[in-house]
Design an enzyme around this catalytic site. Structure first.
Site, PDB file in Angstrom:
ATOM      1  N   LYS A   1     -23.251   0.868 -56.305  1.00 26.94           N
ATOM      2  CA  LYS A   1     -22.174   1.138 -57.269  1.00 26.94           C
ATOM      3  C   LYS A   1     -20.847   1.159 -56.514  1.00 26.94           C
ATOM      4  O   LYS A   1     -20.778   1.688 -55.395  1.00 26.94           O
ATOM      5  CB  LYS A   1     -22.467   2.504 -57.920  1.00 26.94           C
TER       6      LYS A   1
ATOM      7  N   SER B   1     -22.371   5.824 -66.399  1.00 23.26           N
ATOM      8  CA  SER B   1     -21.381   4.966 -65.774  1.00 23.26           C
ATOM      9  C   SER B   1     -21.962   3.935 -64.807  1.00 23.26           C
ATOM     10  O   SER B   1     -21.287   2.984 -64.468  1.00 23.26           O
ATOM     11  CB  SER B   1     -20.356   5.819 -65.040  1.00 23.26           C
TER      12      SER B   1
ATOM     13  N   SER C   1     -25.195   9.561 -65.515  1.00 23.16           N
ATOM     14  CA  SER C   1     -24.729   8.218 -65.184  1.00 23.16           C
ATOM     15  C   SER C   1     -25.733   7.314 -64.479  1.00 23.16           C
ATOM     16  O   SER C   1     -25.489   6.124 -64.342  1.00 23.16           O
ATOM     17  CB  SER C   1     -23.451   8.296 -64.341  1.00 23.16           C
TER      18      SER C   1
END
Ligand code: ZN
Lengths: 490, 488
Positions: free
Chosen positions: A81, A156, A180
């Protein structure tokens, strides 16, 4: 050949590479073939490192050819990420304010992946600064759900979940502040583990809500979760909140991962089934039946303070965020306005120009919660609620090994469906937030599909540092089902 | 108007830079005058993802100081973020301690000019990180140097217990001595290791009632002189202002001043105290600090006799003057060196003179401390003894002292080698005295006759004897012989 490689799990690929049956460079090439073919539509990656990845893969292949020992992720293509600092490529947090920011150091997790001979192929999209549940808040790119390109991948860590689901990497790193990792894993039909707070070092993870943030893996199956956790877990002297081995004994999560838990007790919270989609509830009930057949005892418990979790979360997380994001001011690095008349305007205009709407909303919310005169009523009260929720879990784990519930009340929703109503979006985290507030581990695994062929996620929550048992419990379900083996048609 | 019309009330906020090896929350070494931004890392630059790690040495220094200041030590303390935006503050928050300072409710004893001491209460002692420096170069921009960012600072806040500029200065100097004695700070004013912010106002007696003037805070003073003068200046300025306007202390009418070092006046910076909301909250990146009994005891073993106590012991035990004892206790090593020397049996006043009149001068030239000159206490004691015994003169002692820096011989032997030993052989000296008496009949007559001329003549005869002995005659013995011969 290429598709055969892509169908392997991390563990299978690593073992094949280590044996010399598969070349890491072939695995990397296969992954990039896929990225080049599909990522223009999926939008999972913010940056990719094909040349560097092939070089790294070549090195691993050479080591193996020479008979040298290799790490636990030798030659395996991994995505991370884009809120984890890397010395290669930008670290943007999907924000215009850090769009061209390059970190001079690697996050501890990145160092650990590299030390395990993993090949980092790219950095994935996210909601700006990890604030969101659909990846629609990315300031840089749109990511879609590989199962339905009109739908969100969740957030996310939407880019990471989409990349794993679309076989554009073998595993991905995500971060989980209020769900997330788990919610996008659920939306994209992959496994996603949020470890115990303190299990994995946060050093180099760009902070959103420091007391809630935790790094974890998104993978094709449970065994890969265990493998990844083995690589990234452990005390880090650079992170004071990472728990040292005297408190949290570090175990080998992989060995015995297939073992069944004897006399397994599973708790469900009836009150929590209200408000979730019917098909989601049905899948969870089916999962309960699977466990019953495996001999598990199902008990019902109450979580009296669960309903206050969202309110507490959006005060604590935003309060911490308002302070954590103060450093993005246009003075030292990142976006700086071209229209500043004085230094105050360097702050105000740089931030106004480069932060997205949701980030601004949360900064304002958090600033308000910490303001003098409001601190006690909001922030302090939220901390008290947090303690009550912890207490609910402590009481529950005296009676049960784990708690199961849906990961999300719905399957993946349509792009744009909830962007107009932030509150509706916040409710997407209703089941995941409590584990962050309590700092305990939780996993989402595929447990079914709805009528639109969208994946449904089963969430299993365990006591602090109970990852090993948690993975075993999840694996028991996985061994009886095929949901995790299904791939989206791209 | 005279001083007696008003009473000055001063409280002091002091920032002391701790002499730890590394910064408060990262591994960077402390910097002074290095190239800008050369002592920095992701943490003290406030880069994305970087995390602070507490420097335990800084906490120990803070606890040690707070203990020496008679504070209650918090058993449980934590770190708080203090938020404000300024370019020299990389994270736009400072890690500090808000509601649980490491030390509280203590006092410091300060020496007053009349030889008495006064207790000034300490409200709190807490740790925090320093900011960087904005460098205002030419052109319409500034630059930021973050070398200093993250340096450990001890903030000490007193109660408003000081009632004169002299007391404020005395407290500052006493605190400097204490932190140096404890070895927790170099307390070098030139390097900005101590910064002061006095809060000043007046209680004015008029017509049987007391009026209080608005409090002013003078920011960022970094010399004792500026501190003392700014307080004295503020007192006069506030009194004049009160006579002009009659404005009294109210909530919200505190003003902030700076100090103009050249004009020696305070300069208004902020008219009204801004309602600063620092939005303090516990730093989630750091864990709370638990000070257990065992740790506290271990830290307390590093406590030492404090300077003021040592100073009064030197006065009461060794009979030194307040001034001499004060000079000796400006530096812990020197004080200990003196103490050790005297404890071997040497005369305190003699040792004091050797150290303060000769030792300090030589040490300054060499750029070290007196204790580092390489003369062991026993050898210094030996030098004091031969001087005391009259074996050498006080002037010769200085020469021997200097020679002792290079020679390991005993002071006695050095005096011999340099032919500095005084003649104390009475038989030999008597011969010289007799010669002088014979040669100076008139002076002898003057001495014997007593009266005005007697003293002068006596001195003349002494001088003649010293001259004949080439300055080596022991003057005490010469005086004795002369006395017995002339019946004076
Ligand atoms: Zn540093």
């Amino acid at each position: 050949m290429s598709q055969e490689i892509l169908n392997l799990t991390c563990k299978q690929l690593r073992d094949s590479i280590a044996k010399g049956d598969v070349k890491s460079s072939d695995a990397v090439s296969a992954v990039f073939e896929r990225i080049e073919k599909y990522d223009t539509r999926i939008g999972a990656f913010l940056s990719t490192f094909k040349t560097e990845a092939l070089t790294q893969a070549g090195k691993v292949d050479e080591k193996i050819a020479k008979g040298q020992s290799v790490g636990a992720l030798a030659g395996v293509p991994i995505a991370v990420k884009d809120n984890m600092c890397t010395t290669f490529g930008p670290t943007s947090c999907a924000s215009k304010i850090l769009e061209n920011f390059h970190s001079p150091y690697n996050a501890t997790v990145i160092e650990k992946l590299l030390a395990a001979d993993a090949v980092i192929i790219g950095k994935t999209n996210l909601d700006e600064f990890a604030m969101g549940s659909s990846t629609e808040n990315s300031g840089l790119k749109k990511t879609v759900n590989p199962w339905d390109k009109d739908r969100v991948p969740g957030g996310s860590s939407g880019g990471s979940a989409a990349a794993v689901a679309a076989q554009m990497c073998f595993a991905a790193m995500g971060s989980d502040t209020g769900g997330s990792i788990r919610q996008p894993a659920s939306f994209c039909g992959v496994a996603g583990l949020k470890p115990t707070y303190g299990r994995v070092s946060r050093y180099g993870l760009v902070a959103y809500g420091s007391s809630l943030d935790q790094i974890g893996p998104l993978t094709k199956n449970i065994e890969d979760c265990a493998l990844m956790l083995n690589v990234i877990a452990g005390h880090d002297e650079k992170d004071s909140t990472s728990v040292d081995e005297t408190t949290a004994f570090l175990c080998d999560f992989l060995s015995g991962a297939n073992k069944e838990v004897k006399d397994l007790k599973i708790a469900v919270v009836p009150q929590l089934f209200e408000g979730a989609d019917e098909q989601v509830i049905q899948s969870i009930k089916d999962a309960i039946e699977v466990y019953k057949k495996l001999g598990a005892q199902i008990i019902e418990i109450q979580m009296p303070h669960f309903e206050y979790a969202i309110a507490a979360y959006y005060l604590i997380a935003t309060a911490e965020a308002s302070s954590n994001l103060a450093r993005y001011d246009g003075v030292h690095y990142g976006h700086r306005t071209k229209n500043a008349g004085d230094y105050i305007e360097v702050y105000t205009k740089s931030r106004a120009e480069a932060f997205g709407t949701e980030v601004k909303r949360r900064i304002m919310l958090g600033t308000y919660a910490l303001s003098s005169g409001y601190y006690d009523a909001y922030y302090l009260k939220a901390l008290k609620v947090r303690n009550l929720i912890r207490g609910d879990f402590t009481a529950a784990f005296e009676k049960t090994d784990c708690i199961i519930m849906p990961t999300s009340p719905t399957t993946a929703f349509k792009i744009g469906e909830k962007t107009a109503d932030p509150l509706q979006m916040y409710l997407a985290d209703v089941y995941t937030i409590a584990a962050n507030l309590a700092g305990i581990p939780a996993i989402s695994i595929p447990c079914g599909f709805d009528k639109n062929n969208l994946p449904i996620g089963l969430q299993i929550i365990a006591p602090a540092f109970g990852e090993k048992k948690l993975l075993q419990i999840a694996r028991m379900f996985e061994s009886q089902t095929d949901f995790h083996k299904k791939n989206p048609q791209l | 108007m005279t001083d007696s019309d008003y009473k000055i009330i001063v409280g002091l906020e002091i920032h002391v830079q701790l002499a730890t090896r590394t910064k408060m929350f990262c591994g960077c070494e402390l910097a002074f005058a290095e190239d800008p931004n050369s002592r920095v890392c992701p943490t003290c630059l406030g880069l994305p993802g970087a995390l602070p790690v507490m420097n335990a040495q800084a906490v120990e220094f803070a606890i040690l100081t707070a203990t020496a200041l008679n504070c209650k030590i918090a058993e449980f303390t934590k770190w708080d973020r203090k938020s404000y935006y300024y370019p020299d503050l990389p994270k736009n928050y400072q890690i500090s301690q808000y509601d649980l300072p490491i030390g509280s409710n203590g006092f410091i004893e300060i020496p007053l000019s009349d030889g008495q001491t006064k207790k000034i209460r300490i409200l709190r002692v807490h740790l925090e990180e320093d900011a960087g420096k904005n460098v205002h170069t030419s052109g319409n921009f500034s630059q930021v140097d973050l070398n200093r960012a993250g340096t450990p600072l001890l903030e000490i806040v007193t109660e408003p217990d000081m009632n004169s500029a002299e007391e404020v200065r005395a407290l500052a100097i006493e605190l400097q001595r204490i932190v140096r004695f404890l070895g927790v700070s170099q307390a070098d004013m030139q390097k900005g290791h101590m910064r002061f912010e006095p809060n000043v106002n007046l209680h004015i007696e008029r017509g049987g009632s007391t009026s209080k003037t608005p409090i002013t805070e003078v920011k960022n003073l970094n010399s004792f002189k500026a501190l003392e003068k700014s307080v004295a200046f503020e007192a006069v300025r506030q009194f004049d202002e009160f006579l002009d306007t009659g404005i009294c202390l109210q909530s919200g009418n505190k003003k902030t001043f700076g100090w103009d070092d050249v004009k020696e006046v305070t300069v208004l910076q902020r008219e009204k105290e801004e309602a600063h909301d620092y939005r303090y909250f516990p730093d989630p990146d750091l864990v709370p600090v638990v000070v257990n009994e065992e740790w506290l005891e271990r830290i307390k073993t590093k406590l030492c006799e404090l300077p003021l106590k040592m100073q009064s012991r030197f006065i009461s035990e060794y009979g030194l003057s307040d001034y001499d004892a004060g000079v000796l206790t400006t530096d812990k090593e020197m004080a200990k060196y003196f103490d050790d020397t005297v404890k071997t049996g040497a005369d305190a006043k003699r040792v004091c003179n050797l150290i303060t009149q000769t030792g300090i001068k030589i040490a300054n030239e060499k750029g070290c401390g007196v204790a580092q000159l390489g003369i062991e206490p026993t050898r210094l004691a030996a030098l004091a003894k031969i001087t005391d015994d009259g074996k050498i003169s006080a002037t010769a002692a200085v020469t021997v002292f200097e020679k002792m820096l290079e020679s390991k011989d005993s002071p006695d032997k050095i005096a011999q080698q340099l032919d500095l030993l005084q003649r104390s052989d009475e038989g030999e000296l008597e011969k010289i005295v007799d010669e002088v008496i014979t040669a100076n009949a008139q002076a002898v007559e003057d001495v014997k006759s007593g009266g005005k001329k007697s003293k002068k003549a006596h001195g003349f005869l002494m001088g003649q004897v010293m001259q004949k002995s080439k300055g080596k005659a022991n003057p005490q013995i010469v005086a004795k012989i002369l006395g017995s011969k002339l019946g004076s």
